[in-house]
Design a protein around this motif. Structure first.
Motif, PDB file in Angstrom:
ATOM      1  N   PRO A   5      59.524  28.589  29.564  1.00 41.69           N
ATOM      2  CA  PRO A   5      60.891  28.987  29.184  1.00 41.69           C
ATOM      3  C   PRO A   5      60.921  30.301  28.404  1.00 41.69           C
ATOM      4  O   PRO A   5      61.839  31.102  28.570  1.00 41.69           O
ATOM      5  CB  PRO A   5      61.365  27.813  28.318  1.00 41.69           C
ATOM      6  N   GLU A   6      59.904  30.541  27.571  1.00 38.09           N
ATOM      7  CA  GLU A   6      59.877  31.785  26.798  1.00 38.09           C
ATOM      8  C   GLU A   6      59.804  32.994  27.737  1.00 38.09           C
ATOM      9  O   GLU A   6      60.516  33.986  27.555  1.00 38.09           O
ATOM     10  CB  GLU A   6      58.664  31.785  25.851  1.00 38.09           C
ATOM     11  N   ILE A   7      58.926  32.892  28.744  1.00 38.29           N
ATOM     12  CA  ILE A   7      58.755  34.006  29.684  1.00 38.29           C
ATOM     13  C   ILE A   7      60.006  34.156  30.542  1.00 38.29           C
ATOM     14  O   ILE A   7      60.484  35.268  30.789  1.00 38.29           O
ATOM     15  CB  ILE A   7      57.503  33.766  30.566  1.00 38.29           C
ATOM     16  N   ARG A   8      60.558  33.016  30.970  1.00 41.38           N
ATOM     17  CA  ARG A   8      61.769  33.080  31.791  1.00 41.38           C
ATOM     18  C   ARG A   8      62.902  33.776  31.033  1.00 41.38           C
ATOM     19  O   ARG A   8      63.604  34.621  31.578  1.00 41.38           O
ATOM     20  CB  ARG A   8      62.187  31.660  32.191  1.00 41.38           C
ATOM     21  N   ALA A  10      62.577  35.887  28.517  1.00 42.83           N
ATOM     22  CA  ALA A  10      62.241  37.305  28.329  1.00 42.83           C
ATOM     23  C   ALA A  10      62.567  38.096  29.593  1.00 42.83           C
ATOM     24  O   ALA A  10      63.084  39.214  29.527  1.00 42.83           O
ATOM     25  CB  ALA A  10      60.758  37.454  27.979  1.00 42.83           C
ATOM     26  N   ILE A  11      62.278  37.507  30.748  1.00 46.33           N
ATOM     27  CA  ILE A  11      62.582  38.188  32.006  1.00 46.33           C
ATOM     28  C   ILE A  11      64.094  38.318  32.174  1.00 46.33           C
ATOM     29  O   ILE A  11      64.601  39.365  32.571  1.00 46.33           O
ATOM     30  CB  ILE A  11      61.950  37.427  33.195  1.00 46.33           C
TER      31      ILE A  11
END
Lengths: 400, 400
Positions: A5-8, A10-11
């Motif tokens: 979820p963190e990467i999603r 950020a994207i």
């Protein structure tokens, strides 16, 4: 959920950048590449120095036996020695080669240093406007970025930095010459920062490391002088890249150097070597280590950047824009004629001009011009800038 | 404290490895390099293929205009296309080039994949004996490694894997051919694993990704056949490195490929490109991308490894050692004649033989022989192995 979820998130937050590039690509397809003035990319202009190209060809034609092999994770000892010698000239400090780690560019160096220093929840001060990747680098190591705004002229605001220090501050990210503003911090400003950090260290009970990101160190104009942070700030780690001085951005070659004056310098350097290994870099690319070894002292070719800077500054200032002349790097960071810089950039796109909004660097109401492009492109863009000035400022002149 | 406590502790735990290498260096200094049989390092033997050296020299002598420049973070599109074509041949699956990310070696690929997938506290199953770096890679992304032991013959123990799955399992790290055991997992074993993971996914409520670390994929002996995990396991990400097949370990060039059958493949590939950027790799070294593009289908030269494997296996088995013949890679993982393998390795050092204890790979009572060395070194070491056999086994034969 497949992606973290963190990467999603950020994207998702960065999706406007992608949208912007897509709009730019659409514009180029529609108008023709040569009719679009693309100032959005920080890719250095030009090729590597001819002597470097010769050295690469020589190594490739007569490869020494260890050219492509593993070496110590910190890099080839003789290459680290050459870097240490150049750092002595630049900073006046005697770096032992053991304090130098060859890295996968400055981005690799910063990630290595942050992983070596931070525990989850530790804070890192980032000065806005900032290179947006800094926020990710800090978070990769479990850290928390704490933003301190710079002054109106993009110089260090020592009071803002003082206010950003807490008991959990472990590091400060410094970038001189600065992306996106071109600001170069003078020595007295760095000495002031040193005092602020020393006072802060009383509160944190340990060193506050300065991660000095210096890829533009050799791109400085006659109006300014590069003052090496390591000379003024005791606990400095230099992150360097040969992307800009040697025009090798794709090769990912740079280094990290722990100041001989830094607290626990040897232990910290060992930890950085360890992190270079376990973060998956393992070592800086071997052939490129060999290639750059002999080019540590070379001066960057500024001719194109100087010419572009001059043309754009003259035109922008003459058209009513408010812009601080940059001391280094290859960026201008003018104030947007209207508060919402996205509105201005939409108008610029109508003139086939592409630039990046300041909100991408943590400072709304500004935009970044990357002038690392062909001077002919700059020259042909000047009428568009003038028209934008007329349209937004008319006879009234600038906004601020 | 200057260094993060986690990193300091990791370095402390790994200090015995450093001590071992120091003892090895001391031995070499004392006895002479040629009198020490060093089987401790996993550095591939030999030089890059002659045609590759020619291609590198050609590119260096006549550099195309974009040779050293930034490219998309995922790599040059035509290079990704070549990788996708080779993956089709290897796995039978049609990889779109958009599912391939060129990376800084397989170590970079694994770190990228883990960062894209994991949230703090998520679990990753690691099969012991394992490449010790896996534990760090998982922790870099905030994950928790959960160790499942393999069977006595180092093949997959599906029950142990089943037992290791919890509600937080997000991935499993697979390495075939295996470092340190040389085990190659047959297709029916991988199909069994697929069933176990599918059952597990009912508990986790989401995909359990298989991170398939395949740097030794092309180093397989006639007794074994490499079965591509991606062909049997739906949610596979291949991590590949050209360190071993093209003898380019120092250059840090490899790739990550998301299976076209994986859950949310396109989103996951995008997340991996993003992580390649923000972890500080930015992109795989550009010149080396160009160099390896035309060598995707090449076979590795196994002649030296086959010869060394044969000599050592024959001698070790004949001297009473218990060792599973490896199907691939360039390692033997014999059982130690005494439970404490450190005691055995001390005796080996008296014979000027260096190897690595199994405890470094999560399996005590074994040791690793890396036979990626000159065959002449292997040959000269054989009497030492025989003496070690006599000393530990006498007439009694092996321990287990």
């Amino acid at each position: 959920m497949p992606v973290s979820p963190e990467i999603r998130e950020a994207i998702r937050q960065g999706s406007w950048i992608r949208k912007m590039f897509e709009e730019g690509a659409f514009l180029k397809a529609k108008k023709g590449l040569e009719n679009v003035f693309d100032f959005s990319l920080g890719n250095p202009y030009g090729d590597p120095p001819p002597l470097l190209a010769l050295e690469l060809a020589r190594l490739a034609a007569n490869p020494p036996p260890d050219l492509h092999k593993y070496m110590p994770n910190a890099g080839f000892p003789d290459v680290r020695q050459r870097v240490a010698e150049d750092l002595l000239k630049t900073t006046g400090l005697a770096y032992a080669p053991g304090l130098v780690v060859m890295t996968v560019g400055a981005a690799g160096a910063l990630n290595v240093a942050l992983r070596a220093i931070l525990s989850p929840g530790d804070e890192v001060i980032v000065i806005a406007p900032y290179f947006v990747e800094y926020l990710f680098y800090v978070r990769n190591a479990g850290g928390v970025p704490v933003v301190a705004q710079s002054a109106d002229d993009f110089q260090l605001d020592l009071e803002a930095i003082r206010a950003a220090i807490t008991g959990r501050t472990k590091a400060l990210l410094l970038n001189t010459p600065n992306n996106p503003t071109g600001a170069v911090y003078p020595a007295d400003s760095l000495r002031g920062l040193s005092r602020v950090l020393s006072e802060g260290e009383v509160r944190t009970g340990g060193p506050i490391y300065v991660l000095s990101d210096e890829p533009y160190r050799k791109i400085v104009y006659p109006e300014a002088v590069f003052s090496p942070p390591a000379a003024s700030l005791r606990n400095t780690l230099v992150a360097y890249s040969h992307s800009k001085d040697l025009n090798l951005p794709g090769e990912r070659i740079g280094y990290l150097a722990v100041s001989p004056r830094a607290a626990d310098a040897a232990e910290l350097a060992d930890a950085c070597v360890f992190c270079n290994r376990v973060l998956g870099f393992v070592n800086a690319p071997s052939l490129m280590q060999r290639v750059v070894a002999g080019f540590q002292g070379i001066e960057a070719d500024l001719s194109v950047y100087r010419r572009n800077r001059e043309m754009l500054l003259t035109t922008l200032l003459g058209s009513g824009f408010s812009v601080v002349p940059p001391g280094g790097a290859f960026y201008l960071f003018p104030r947007s004629p209207v508060e919402d810089e996205m509105r201005f950039l939409a108008a610029a796109r109508e003139e086939n001009v592409l630039a990046v909004p300041g909100s991408g660097f943590g400072r709304k109401g500004y935009f970044r011009i990357a002038y690392c492009v062909d001077p002919e492109t700059v020259e042909r863009s000047l009428p568009a800038w003038k028209r934008l000035g007329s349209r937004f400022f008319g006879r009234k002149g600038g906004r601020g």
